[in-house]
Design an enzyme around this catalytic site. Structure first.
Site, short mmCIF file in Angstrom:
data_model
loop_
_atom_site.label_atom_id
_atom_site.label_comp_id
_atom_site.label_asym_id
_atom_site.label_seq_id
_atom_site.Cartn_x
_atom_site.Cartn_y
_atom_site.Cartn_z
N HIS A 51 36.17 48.25 42.54
CA HIS A 51 34.73 48.41 42.71
C HIS A 51 34.35 49.20 43.96
O HIS A 51 33.18 49.18 44.37
CB HIS A 51 34.05 47.04 42.78
CG HIS A 51 34.03 46.32 41.47
ND1 HIS A 51 33.36 46.78 40.37
CD2 HIS A 51 34.62 45.15 41.08
CE1 HIS A 51 33.50 45.95 39.35
NE2 HIS A 51 34.28 44.95 39.76
N GLU A 155 38.46 36.64 33.62
CA GLU A 155 37.02 36.90 33.77
C GLU A 155 36.36 37.33 32.46
O GLU A 155 35.30 37.95 32.47
CB GLU A 155 36.79 37.94 34.87
CG GLU A 155 37.64 39.19 34.76
CD GLU A 155 37.50 40.11 35.97
OE1 GLU A 155 36.59 39.87 36.80
OE2 GLU A 155 38.28 41.06 36.09
N ASP A 181 31.90 38.18 36.56
CA ASP A 181 31.92 38.83 35.25
C ASP A 181 31.59 37.84 34.14
O ASP A 181 30.90 38.19 33.17
CB ASP A 181 33.29 39.47 35.00
CG ASP A 181 33.40 40.85 35.63
OD1 ASP A 181 33.36 41.84 34.89
OD2 ASP A 181 33.50 40.93 36.86
#
Length: 257
Positions: A51, A155, A181
């Protein structure tokens, strides 16, 4: 300054022993944050390729800074290819965290990428991981297989259902439940928090069944009590972005009168 922490290379040993350890995510492409965190006393950092805009060179320097600061460097790989995992491990990361591990096959593949014995990790003798060849090749490979940690992120809904099988794969050292998530998957469902708590408890039970450590990110003191109750031992607290935002907001409030 806090008392001396165990050496960063003992992260996997401490994780498997269920020692309480605290870390944080790093998203800023800099070494200075790591140098600040070292004396404060964090046990590990997760360098977040998934990310954040962290290329190979930046990741290399952040791993170097963590090792010098005696903080265990884990890399959350955005690209879980054999080549990228090999790169971060040769640069000296003591573990990888892989997002969206939804199948046993993916768990097997990333575990093989981390290991020399019974694995598929390519060999290089002159790397930071080998202390630039200061130990022989056979010794280096044995040490890396003892010290490198492979963490699977759970997730996705289907991953929770398969968590016990994923955790049971030889070479998977821990499960990290990505509640962000999972929560996002519920959209604007008003019962999302309760449903995610139920899924998290299910994944935690799978970790206990497979006898692998559980990792979580507590979001408050109340949530910290919840994740401890589930059995999490290694925990991630916020991120460099989060620390800056919270400190900057507090300072603005303090000096706005």
């Amino acid at each position: 300054m806090t008392e001396q922490r165990p050496h960063f290379s003992t992260f996997r040993q401490r994780l498997l022993a269920r020692e309480r350890m605290l870390g944080t995510f790093l998203k800023l492409p800099t070494t200075q944050v790591i140098e600040i965190l070292g004396p404060i006393g964090y046990d590990f950092v997760v360098i977040d390729q998934e990310h954040a805009p962290l290329d190979r060179n930046t990741t290399d320097m952040m791993i170097f800074a963590a090792r010098v600061s005696n903080i265990a460097p884990i890399v959350r790989v955005g690209d879980f290819s054999d080549a990228n995992i090999l790169s971060v491990l040769d640069c000296g990361a003591v573990g990888i965290m892989v997002p969206h591990v939804t199948t046993v096959e993916k768990a097997q593949a990333i575990a093989r990428s981390c290991r020399y014995a019974r694995g598929a990790r390519g060999f290089a003798g002159l790397t930071r991981a080998s202390n630039w060849g200061s130990v022989g090749g056979v010794r280096h490979m044995a040490l890396q297989d003892q010290q490198v940690t492979c963490i699977a992120m759970i997730e996705d809904f289907e991953a929770v259902d398969r968590a016990a099988d994923i955790a049971g794969i030889d070479g998977i050292d821990a499960l990290f439940v990505g509640r962000g998530d999972l929560t996002a998957s519920f959209g604007d469902d008003p019962d999302a928090d309760a449903k995610v708590a139920e899924l998290t408890a299910k994944a935690a039970a799978a970790a206990r069944q497979a006898d692998v450590p559980l990792m979580l990110l507590p979001t408050s003191r109340t949530d910290f009590a919840f994740v401890k109750e589930l059995g999490a031992s290694a925990m991630l607290v916020s991120s460099d972005h989060g620390f800056i935002r919270s400190a900057a907001s507090a300072a603005l409030k303090d000096y706005s009168d």
